[in-house]
Scaffold this motif. Sequence first.
Motif, mmCIF file in Angstrom:
data_model
loop_
_atom_site.group_PDB
_atom_site.id
_atom_site.type_symbol
_atom_site.label_atom_id
_atom_site.label_comp_id
_atom_site.label_asym_id
_atom_site.label_seq_id
_atom_site.Cartn_x
_atom_site.Cartn_y
_atom_site.Cartn_z
ATOM 1 N N LEU A 217 0.656 -1.280 0.133
ATOM 2 C CA LEU A 217 0.217 -0.198 -0.299
ATOM 3 C C LEU A 217 0.904 1.520 0.317
ATOM 4 C CD1 LEU A 217 -2.880 1.448 -0.329
ATOM 5 C CD2 LEU A 217 -2.494 1.100 2.707
ATOM 6 N N SER A 218 2.134 1.125 0.839
ATOM 7 C CA SER A 218 3.039 2.259 0.918
ATOM 8 C C SER A 218 3.493 2.613 -0.854
ATOM 9 C CB SER A 218 3.938 1.984 1.851
ATOM 10 O OG SER A 218 3.536 2.205 2.979
ATOM 11 N N LEU A 219 3.940 1.582 -1.324
ATOM 12 C CA LEU A 219 4.799 1.685 -2.028
ATOM 13 C C LEU A 219 3.545 2.359 -3.432
ATOM 14 C CD1 LEU A 219 6.854 1.491 -4.310
ATOM 15 C CD2 LEU A 219 6.803 -0.601 -4.635
ATOM 16 N N ILE A 220 1.999 1.877 -3.450
ATOM 17 C CA ILE A 220 1.144 1.796 -4.507
ATOM 18 C C ILE A 220 0.446 3.342 -4.419
ATOM 19 C CG2 ILE A 220 -1.283 2.167 -4.891
ATOM 20 C CD1 ILE A 220 -1.124 -1.002 -4.857
ATOM 21 N N THR A 221 0.564 4.053 -3.281
ATOM 22 C CA THR A 221 0.482 5.473 -2.592
ATOM 23 C C THR A 221 1.045 6.415 -2.958
ATOM 24 O OG1 THR A 221 -0.974 4.181 -0.688
ATOM 25 C CG2 THR A 221 -0.818 6.633 -0.839
ATOM 26 N N LEU A 222 2.433 5.844 -2.707
ATOM 27 C CA LEU A 222 3.964 6.917 -3.000
ATOM 28 C C LEU A 222 4.036 6.804 -4.447
ATOM 29 C CD1 LEU A 222 6.404 8.230 -1.926
ATOM 30 C CD2 LEU A 222 7.716 6.048 -1.749
ATOM 31 N N VAL A 223 4.188 6.226 -5.525
ATOM 32 C CA VAL A 223 4.129 6.199 -6.733
ATOM 33 C C VAL A 223 2.461 7.239 -7.373
ATOM 34 C CG1 VAL A 223 3.816 5.112 -8.656
ATOM 35 C CG2 VAL A 223 5.500 4.637 -7.005
ATOM 36 N N THR A 224 1.641 6.696 -6.960
ATOM 37 C CA THR A 224 0.657 7.246 -7.048
ATOM 38 C C THR A 224 0.994 9.400 -7.010
ATOM 39 O OG1 THR A 224 -0.575 5.005 -7.629
ATOM 40 C CG2 THR A 224 -1.849 7.686 -7.421
ATOM 41 N N THR A 225 1.003 9.247 -6.064
ATOM 42 C CA THR A 225 0.986 10.827 -5.533
ATOM 43 C C THR A 225 2.172 11.478 -6.402
ATOM 44 O OG1 THR A 225 0.248 10.137 -3.561
ATOM 45 C CG2 THR A 225 1.091 12.272 -3.548
ATOM 46 N N TRP A 226 3.339 10.417 -6.097
ATOM 47 C CA TRP A 226 4.311 11.298 -7.405
ATOM 48 C C TRP A 226 4.593 11.582 -8.444
ATOM 49 C CZ3 TRP A 226 9.656 12.079 -4.527
ATOM 50 C CH2 TRP A 226 10.711 12.430 -5.995
ATOM 51 N N ASN A 227 3.806 10.697 -9.043
ATOM 52 C CA ASN A 227 3.235 11.158 -10.501
ATOM 53 C C ASN A 227 2.273 11.587 -11.002
ATOM 54 O OD1 ASN A 227 5.449 9.576 -11.077
ATOM 55 N ND2 ASN A 227 4.468 7.684 -11.201
ATOM 56 N N ASP A 228 1.331 12.662 -10.033
ATOM 57 C CA ASP A 228 -0.396 12.963 -9.916
ATOM 58 C C ASP A 228 0.556 14.150 -10.190
ATOM 59 O OD1 ASP A 228 -2.888 13.742 -9.723
ATOM 60 O OD2 ASP A 228 -2.517 14.111 -7.629
ATOM 61 N N PHE A 229 -0.626 14.643 -11.785
ATOM 62 C CA PHE A 229 -0.247 16.339 -12.095
ATOM 63 C C PHE A 229 -1.718 16.502 -12.170
ATOM 64 C CE2 PHE A 229 -1.003 18.340 -16.400
ATOM 65 C CZ PHE A 229 0.444 18.655 -16.958
ATOM 66 N N LEU A 230 -2.391 16.256 -12.552
ATOM 67 C CA LEU A 230 -4.149 17.331 -12.084
ATOM 68 C C LEU A 230 -4.621 17.727 -11.347
ATOM 69 C CD1 LEU A 230 -6.323 17.649 -14.225
ATOM 70 C CD2 LEU A 230 -7.476 15.534 -13.704
ATOM 71 N N GLY A 231 -3.756 16.519 -10.289
ATOM 72 C CA GLY A 231 -4.031 17.381 -8.886
ATOM 73 C C GLY A 231 -3.912 18.566 -8.345
ATOM 74 N N PRO A 232 -2.464 18.853 -8.636
ATOM 75 C CA PRO A 232 -1.284 19.715 -8.395
ATOM 76 C C PRO A 232 -1.505 21.181 -9.400
ATOM 77 C CG PRO A 232 -0.034 17.814 -7.357
ATOM 78 C CD PRO A 232 -1.396 17.347 -8.498
ATOM 79 N N LEU A 233 -2.171 20.524 -10.133
ATOM 80 C CA LEU A 233 -2.414 21.622 -11.454
ATOM 81 C C LEU A 233 -3.464 22.702 -10.791
ATOM 82 C CD1 LEU A 233 -1.927 22.991 -14.254
ATOM 83 C CD2 LEU A 233 -3.058 20.908 -15.102
#
Length: 295
Positions: A217-233
């Motif tokens: 779960l930590s790895l999945i969440t970390l990768v998803t958050t790290w690669n998120d573009f639309l939310g920070p945009l």
Amino acid sequence: MSTLLRPAPVGALPLDSSPSRRRRRYLWRALGYLALGVAAVGILMPFYWMVMSSLKTNNEVFTIPIQWWPSDPVWSNYADIWAKSEMTTWLGNTVLLAAAVTLLQVFTGSFAAYGFAKVRFPGRNALFLAYIGTLAVPWQSYMIPQFVLMSKFQLTDTLWSIIALQAFGPLGVFLMKQFYDSIPDELIDAARIDGMSEYGIYRRIMLPLSVPALASLSLITLVTTWNDFLGPLLYLRSPDVWTIQIGLKSFISQYNAEYALIMTGSVLSVLPIVVIFLLGQRYFVEGVATTGLKG
């Protein structure tokens, strides 16, 4: 009966070990390895092209025919990107955001999953199905109400907006519940008989036993958050709160784009995730393999 139990003659080969059958088995295995090799090359090719493009000049990135190896590697791109951009700020914001969201999702997901898996209360199954059903709702359908809500709380243009929205996730609850279902209820009942509270059971029994699932779960969440573009945009407008994914778009202007520096920044953004995945690969594979097994 005596005929069925009669041993085979000495030197006789079983039917499954006949030379023709073994050759077919080796042929299919070789074809399988060949297919896996082709698939691996197809998956890794874009990453190889990204790394090689980070060592080219801006005009050489999209030359025809493609240069798979730069004639004169431009190593200075990795120094120029730090001088021409706020890469330190972007990476710091991304690390802070990914770490905070990952810790919160692991805590809230595992804590809620323990309640759904081991605590009996009225309407438990219906509430769990309703919560997991939100996975089927696309984020684009409710991102405007979320933006209005964050604006009411005056959290837009801050990292707190992303943290608040992603601190809870149904996927984490689902993964952890599937793992907790595999832990015998007798172990939990014995701890309750000994007088241990539900919080103690969660902290002293469930968490130590669920390290592989927590790592997954930590790895999945970390990768998803790290690669998120639309939310920070949507929420992060000031350059001092940009993540690295948003910061890379600053190399694209109205009439020009610095593709070499974009590829260099992409390499720098992917490298930490690769290192983290290689370090936690064993726990990730073990967590995926054991999640959902009941017994």
